[in-house]
Each structure stands twice: as C-alpha cells, then as structure tokens.
Design a protein around this motif. Sequence first.
Motif, mmCIF file in Angstrom:
data_model
loop_
_atom_site.group_PDB
_atom_site.id
_atom_site.type_symbol
_atom_site.label_atom_id
_atom_site.label_comp_id
_atom_site.label_asym_id
_atom_site.label_seq_id
_atom_site.Cartn_x
_atom_site.Cartn_y
_atom_site.Cartn_z
ATOM 1 N N PHE A 131 -11.387 6.686 -38.172
ATOM 2 C CA PHE A 131 -11.564 5.511 -37.323
ATOM 3 C C PHE A 131 -10.199 5.180 -36.728
ATOM 4 O O PHE A 131 -9.270 4.802 -37.438
ATOM 5 N N HIS A 132 -10.059 5.340 -35.413
ATOM 6 C CA HIS A 132 -8.803 5.076 -34.711
ATOM 7 C C HIS A 132 -8.840 3.638 -34.188
ATOM 8 O O HIS A 132 -9.802 3.250 -33.521
ATOM 9 N N PHE A 133 -7.801 2.873 -34.457
ATOM 10 C CA PHE A 133 -7.815 1.473 -34.074
ATOM 11 C C PHE A 133 -6.492 1.049 -33.443
ATOM 12 O O PHE A 133 -5.412 1.517 -33.818
ATOM 13 N N LEU A 134 -6.609 0.183 -32.449
ATOM 14 C CA LEU A 134 -5.474 -0.476 -31.798
ATOM 15 C C LEU A 134 -5.876 -1.929 -31.636
ATOM 16 O O LEU A 134 -6.704 -2.254 -30.787
ATOM 17 N N GLU A 135 -5.329 -2.792 -32.476
ATOM 18 C CA GLU A 135 -5.800 -4.168 -32.546
ATOM 19 C C GLU A 135 -4.633 -5.145 -32.646
ATOM 20 O O GLU A 135 -3.609 -4.828 -33.263
ATOM 21 N N HIS A 136 -4.801 -6.318 -32.056
ATOM 22 C CA HIS A 136 -3.832 -7.370 -32.328
ATOM 23 C C HIS A 136 -4.351 -8.216 -33.481
ATOM 24 O O HIS A 136 -5.549 -8.251 -33.757
ATOM 25 N N GLY A 137 -3.423 -8.859 -34.208
ATOM 26 C CA GLY A 137 -3.845 -9.633 -35.364
ATOM 27 C C GLY A 137 -2.676 -10.281 -36.061
ATOM 28 O O GLY A 137 -1.650 -10.582 -35.436
ATOM 29 N N LEU A 138 -2.830 -10.474 -37.348
ATOM 30 C CA LEU A 138 -1.859 -11.205 -38.149
ATOM 31 C C LEU A 138 -0.467 -10.596 -38.024
ATOM 32 O O LEU A 138 -0.271 -9.406 -38.242
ATOM 33 N N ALA A 139 0.499 -11.440 -37.687
ATOM 34 C CA ALA A 139 1.873 -10.981 -37.488
ATOM 35 C C ALA A 139 2.566 -10.720 -38.831
ATOM 36 O O ALA A 139 2.215 -11.322 -39.844
ATOM 37 N N PRO A 140 3.575 -9.865 -38.847
ATOM 38 C CA PRO A 140 4.308 -9.603 -40.085
ATOM 39 C C PRO A 140 5.284 -10.709 -40.474
ATOM 40 O O PRO A 140 5.733 -10.747 -41.620
ATOM 41 N N ASP A 141 5.602 -11.607 -39.552
ATOM 42 C CA ASP A 141 6.611 -12.639 -39.808
ATOM 43 C C ASP A 141 5.945 -13.997 -40.010
ATOM 44 O O ASP A 141 5.081 -14.412 -39.240
ATOM 45 N N ALA A 142 6.410 -14.719 -41.050
ATOM 46 C CA ALA A 142 5.786 -15.992 -41.415
ATOM 47 C C ALA A 142 5.840 -17.008 -40.280
ATOM 48 O O ALA A 142 4.870 -17.740 -40.043
ATOM 49 N N LYS A 143 6.964 -17.085 -39.579
ATOM 50 C CA LYS A 143 7.099 -18.054 -38.491
ATOM 51 C C LYS A 143 6.078 -17.789 -37.392
ATOM 52 O O LYS A 143 5.455 -18.729 -36.872
ATOM 53 N N VAL A 144 5.871 -16.531 -37.059
ATOM 54 C CA VAL A 144 4.890 -16.175 -36.026
ATOM 55 C C VAL A 144 3.470 -16.446 -36.539
ATOM 56 O O VAL A 144 2.608 -16.923 -35.790
ATOM 57 N N ARG A 145 3.212 -16.161 -37.812
ATOM 58 C CA ARG A 145 1.891 -16.428 -38.382
ATOM 59 C C ARG A 145 1.536 -17.911 -38.292
ATOM 60 O O ARG A 145 0.382 -18.268 -38.045
ATOM 61 N N ARG A 146 2.519 -18.777 -38.514
ATOM 62 C CA ARG A 146 2.248 -20.207 -38.416
ATOM 63 C C ARG A 146 1.823 -20.583 -36.995
ATOM 64 O O ARG A 146 0.905 -21.387 -36.804
ATOM 65 N N TRP A 147 2.467 -19.988 -36.010
ATOM 66 C CA TRP A 147 2.069 -20.237 -34.626
ATOM 67 C C TRP A 147 0.680 -19.683 -34.344
ATOM 68 O O TRP A 147 -0.123 -20.279 -33.625
ATOM 69 N N GLN A 148 0.387 -18.524 -34.907
ATOM 70 C CA GLN A 148 -0.955 -17.959 -34.725
ATOM 71 C C GLN A 148 -2.030 -18.889 -35.288
ATOM 72 O O GLN A 148 -3.075 -19.086 -34.665
ATOM 73 N N ASP A 174 -10.794 -3.699 -47.207
ATOM 74 C CA ASP A 174 -11.904 -4.386 -47.875
ATOM 75 C C ASP A 174 -13.242 -3.743 -47.544
ATOM 76 O O ASP A 174 -14.183 -3.807 -48.350
ATOM 77 N N ALA A 175 -13.333 -3.128 -46.361
ATOM 78 C CA ALA A 175 -14.570 -2.451 -45.959
ATOM 79 C C ALA A 175 -14.677 -1.050 -46.552
ATOM 80 O O ALA A 175 -15.681 -0.359 -46.317
ATOM 81 N N GLY A 176 -13.669 -0.614 -47.284
ATOM 82 C CA GLY A 176 -13.720 0.686 -47.944
ATOM 83 C C GLY A 176 -13.013 1.805 -47.223
ATOM 84 O O GLY A 176 -13.045 2.956 -47.681
ATOM 85 N N PHE A 177 -12.361 1.513 -46.100
ATOM 86 C CA PHE A 177 -11.609 2.548 -45.391
ATOM 87 C C PHE A 177 -10.288 2.830 -46.114
ATOM 88 O O PHE A 177 -9.710 1.942 -46.756
ATOM 89 N N GLU A 178 -9.830 4.053 -45.989
ATOM 90 C CA GLU A 178 -8.525 4.448 -46.505
ATOM 91 C C GLU A 178 -7.585 4.650 -45.325
ATOM 92 O O GLU A 178 -7.787 5.561 -44.515
ATOM 93 N N ILE A 179 -6.599 3.805 -45.199
ATOM 94 C CA ILE A 179 -5.679 3.886 -44.065
ATOM 95 C C ILE A 179 -4.670 4.997 -44.314
ATOM 96 O O ILE A 179 -3.940 4.984 -45.304
ATOM 97 N N THR A 180 -4.643 5.953 -43.423
ATOM 98 C CA THR A 180 -3.720 7.077 -43.563
ATOM 99 C C THR A 180 -2.449 6.896 -42.741
ATOM 100 O O THR A 180 -1.421 7.492 -43.054
ATOM 101 N N GLU A 181 -2.530 6.088 -41.693
ATOM 102 C CA GLU A 181 -1.333 5.778 -40.909
ATOM 103 C C GLU A 181 -1.546 4.472 -40.167
ATOM 104 O O GLU A 181 -2.652 4.168 -39.718
ATOM 105 N N VAL A 182 -0.483 3.683 -40.093
ATOM 106 C CA VAL A 182 -0.550 2.431 -39.336
ATOM 107 C C VAL A 182 0.852 2.065 -38.882
ATOM 108 O O VAL A 182 1.813 2.181 -39.634
ATOM 109 N N ASP A 183 0.942 1.685 -37.642
ATOM 110 C CA ASP A 183 2.203 1.237 -37.035
ATOM 111 C C ASP A 183 2.004 -0.211 -36.625
ATOM 112 O O ASP A 183 1.145 -0.518 -35.804
ATOM 113 N N ARG A 184 2.786 -1.120 -37.206
ATOM 114 C CA ARG A 184 2.706 -2.543 -36.874
ATOM 115 C C ARG A 184 3.940 -2.906 -36.059
ATOM 116 O O ARG A 184 5.066 -2.613 -36.463
ATOM 117 N N PHE A 185 3.728 -3.555 -34.929
ATOM 118 C CA PHE A 185 4.848 -3.844 -34.042
ATOM 119 C C PHE A 185 4.457 -4.938 -33.070
ATOM 120 O O PHE A 185 3.276 -5.276 -32.915
#
Length: 205
Positions: A131-148, A174-185
């Motif tokens: 399953f190939h995915f390109l999604e926006h979502g929860l930021a890695p930084d707490a300050k940005v998460r608060r704004w989100q 949580d859905a049972g997928f095994e993530i083999t690679e992910v780039d967060r940026f």
Amino acid sequence: MGLYGEQVLPRLIDRVCGMRANDRLRRRVCDGLQGRVLEVGFGSGRNVPFYPSGVSRVSAVEPVDLGWRLAAGRVAQSPVPVERAGLDGQALPFPDNSFDSALSTWTLCTIPDIALALREIRRVLVPGAAFHFLEHGLAPDAKVRRWQDRLDPLQQVIAGGCHLNRDIRRLLEDAGFEITEVDRFYDSPAPKAFAALSLGVAISP
C-alpha cells in the motif's frame, strides 16, 4: 454534500494538489506499484501520468462525480486501463484478495471512518501486497501539532471533512499493516501545520 462540496471544492483540490511542485512526490509514491492497483481517493486523476509500466489496470474509488469528470482527459490518455469502480473507501465493492497494490494520496485525512477504510483496503489486497501512501497529517513537532489541533475544526469545514492531525503511521499499524518505509517531512512553502507529509509503503501481511 451541497453545491460547495460537489462543485467548488473538487476544483480547488484539483488546483492545489495539481501544482507542478507535487509531481516529484507523486512520482515517488507511485514508484513500485504493480499489477492490479486499487487507488482510493482518485480525485481528478493527478496520479495517472505517474503509474509505472508494471501496472496492468487501476480501479479508482472516487465519490465525487466532478472529480471523475475532471479526470477524463488524463484517463483517456493513460496507457493503463483505469475504471471508476467504487464510491466509498469504507465499503469497497471487491472480493477479498483482488489487488496486487494500493495507492492513496492526500486521501486518508478525509475519510470519515478511516479505521474501517484501512481494514477494507487490507481485505482486498493479496497477502504481501504493498500500500503506497502520500498523506498529510500529524506533525513531528509539538508546537506544530498544537496549531494543527487548533485549526482542525476549521479545516474540516472548509476542506470537506479533511483533518490536519491524523497520525497516519499509527492508523496504518493499528489496521494491521507493516510499514516498510516512511519519510516524514514538511513540504515547503506551505505552512507547517498543513504541510506535514508522510510518504511510504506499508505491507498487508
């Protein structure tokens, strides 16, 4: 969905997500797709030019009629057969083990019952499929998460139910997928609250 959701928002999304700067990301996320592909959230078909040669056909799940109409030219020019084969990612009209790969881009943020949709995607993938995915979502930084968190209610109203703060990796696991690679940026120049991206591959065991 109303006039805004059916006529205005699909055109806005087509313009924003169709910016040339996104082409490099679409090329990356489509790399490695093969065989029978399920694309959830097909939209206006902006991924079509980036399907690799290993793809044999694509079944497109897209609830908005205008999105499909906006995709008509890209679908007509595609060397890969593309069919509109579903309207709801939460209830996929396919038998178990129907697809060799799946793809979603800027889609998981909007599906109301995302846990159900991800279980459905797993159901229709053959064991070991990617399953190939390109999604926006929860930021890695707490300050940005608060704004989100602050902006998320407004985002849902103006962007058709889109959430800024979904934890894409956790949802997939949580859905049972095994993530083999992910780039967060962060994909600049957009504000970080809107531009925290996850691009990767998850395997259906």
